[in-house]
Design an enzyme around this catalytic site. Structure first.
Site, PDB file in Angstrom:
ATOM      1  N   CYS A   8      59.102  14.981  24.034  1.00 52.03           N
ATOM      2  CA  CYS A   8      58.806  14.739  25.451  1.00 52.03           C
ATOM      3  C   CYS A   8      60.122  14.400  26.153  1.00 52.03           C
ATOM      4  CB  CYS A   8      57.737  13.661  25.622  1.00 52.03           C
ATOM      5  SG  CYS A   8      58.207  12.016  25.057  1.00 52.03           S
ATOM      6  N   CYS A  13      56.713   7.453  25.428  1.00 48.68           N
ATOM      7  CA  CYS A  13      55.291   7.470  25.814  1.00 48.68           C
ATOM      8  C   CYS A  13      54.493   8.527  25.051  1.00 48.68           C
ATOM      9  CB  CYS A  13      55.141   7.713  27.322  1.00 48.68           C
ATOM     10  SG  CYS A  13      55.855   6.419  28.345  1.00 48.68           S
ATOM     11  N   ASP A 122      52.881  13.266  32.316  1.00 46.69           N
ATOM     12  CA  ASP A 122      53.733  12.120  32.011  1.00 46.69           C
ATOM     13  C   ASP A 122      53.043  10.852  32.526  1.00 46.69           C
ATOM     14  OD1 ASP A 122      55.671  10.207  31.817  1.00 46.69           O
ATOM     15  OD2 ASP A 122      57.266  11.459  32.636  1.00 46.69           O
TER      16      ASP A 122
HETATM   17  P1  4NP Z   1      57.724  10.237  27.969  1.00 46.89           P
HETATM   18  O1  4NP Z   1      57.621   9.389  29.323  1.00 46.89           O
HETATM   19  O2  4NP Z   1      58.574  11.429  28.284  1.00 46.89           O
HETATM   20  O3  4NP Z   1      56.318  10.588  27.673  1.00 46.89           O
HETATM   21  O4  4NP Z   1      58.346   9.306  26.940  1.00 46.89           O
HETATM   22  C1  4NP Z   1      58.743   8.943  30.039  1.00 46.89           C
HETATM   23  C2  4NP Z   1      59.406   7.830  29.623  1.00 46.89           C
HETATM   24  C3  4NP Z   1      60.501   7.373  30.349  1.00 46.89           C
HETATM   25  C4  4NP Z   1      60.902   8.057  31.471  1.00 46.89           C
HETATM   26  C5  4NP Z   1      60.239   9.182  31.877  1.00 46.89           C
HETATM   27  C6  4NP Z   1      59.158   9.637  31.137  1.00 46.89           C
HETATM   28  N1  4NP Z   1      61.996   7.572  32.224  1.00 46.89           N
HETATM   29  O5  4NP Z   1      62.291   8.171  33.276  1.00 46.89           O
HETATM   30  O6  4NP Z   1      62.646   6.596  31.825  1.00 46.89           O
END
Ligand code: 4NP
Length: 152
Positions: A8, A13, A122
């Site tokens: 991801c 997440c 997300d």
């Molecule tokens: P993930 O979610 O890609 O599902 O881990 C996110 C976690 C952090 C961020 C964006 C998406 N961030 O911008 O820090």
């Protein structure tokens, strides 16, 4: 050993959840499951507390996982690379060196909705409901993926 990587953006997440869920559905003697983020914002971090919490609710402990960034060498280490959304797909594909690398990459929800390239949304900026929703989507996809991998 068959090796599967979940990818991801932040690796805190969605992909740690996908990693924990798929690992729980496969025999560890034959399968290795890992996860990574295309960004480096959360390298070394624990999964988001909301991911840890929803996993715990369904009997999985993902609290010991730590964020890492996807790198070109992952194409050599893994047989299958599942991405959560189109942005992840484009980021990973931009590092592919050849068709063999490209062929390893697929949208995780294509396991349930073939060729649709749907995204796992997300959940980072939302509330707990988003994480619950993501868990259910990932659980369904990982059930199909596990069944397919065990059959191969
Ligand atoms: P993930 O979610 O890609 O599902 O881990 C996110 C976690 C952090 C961020 C964006 C998406 N961030 O911008 O820090």
């Amino acid at each position: 050993m068959t090796k599967v990587l979940m990818v991801c953006l932040g690796n805190i997440c969605r992909s740690p959840l996908a990693e924990g869920i798929l690992r729980s559905k496969l025999p560890s003697e034959n399968f290795l499951v890992d996860s990574a983020g295309t960004a480096n914002y959360h390298v070394g971090d624990r999964p988001d507390n909301r991911s840890i919490r929803v996993a715990k609710k369904y009997g999985l402990d993902i609290s010991s996982l730590r964020g890492r960034q996807f790198g070109i060498h992952d194409f050599d280490l893994f047989d299958y690379i599942f991405v959560m959304d189109e942005s992840n797909y484009n980021n990973v594909i931009s590092l592919a060196r050849n068709e063999n690398d490209t062929n390893k990459v697929n949208f995780i929800l294509n396991a349930v909705y073939p060729n649709q390239n749907y995204s796992v949304p997300d959940p980072y900026y939302g509330g707990d409901l988003g994480f619950e929703n993501v868990y259910k989507m990932l659980d369904e996809a990982c059930t199909t993926i596990a069944n397919q991998l065990i059959e191969i």
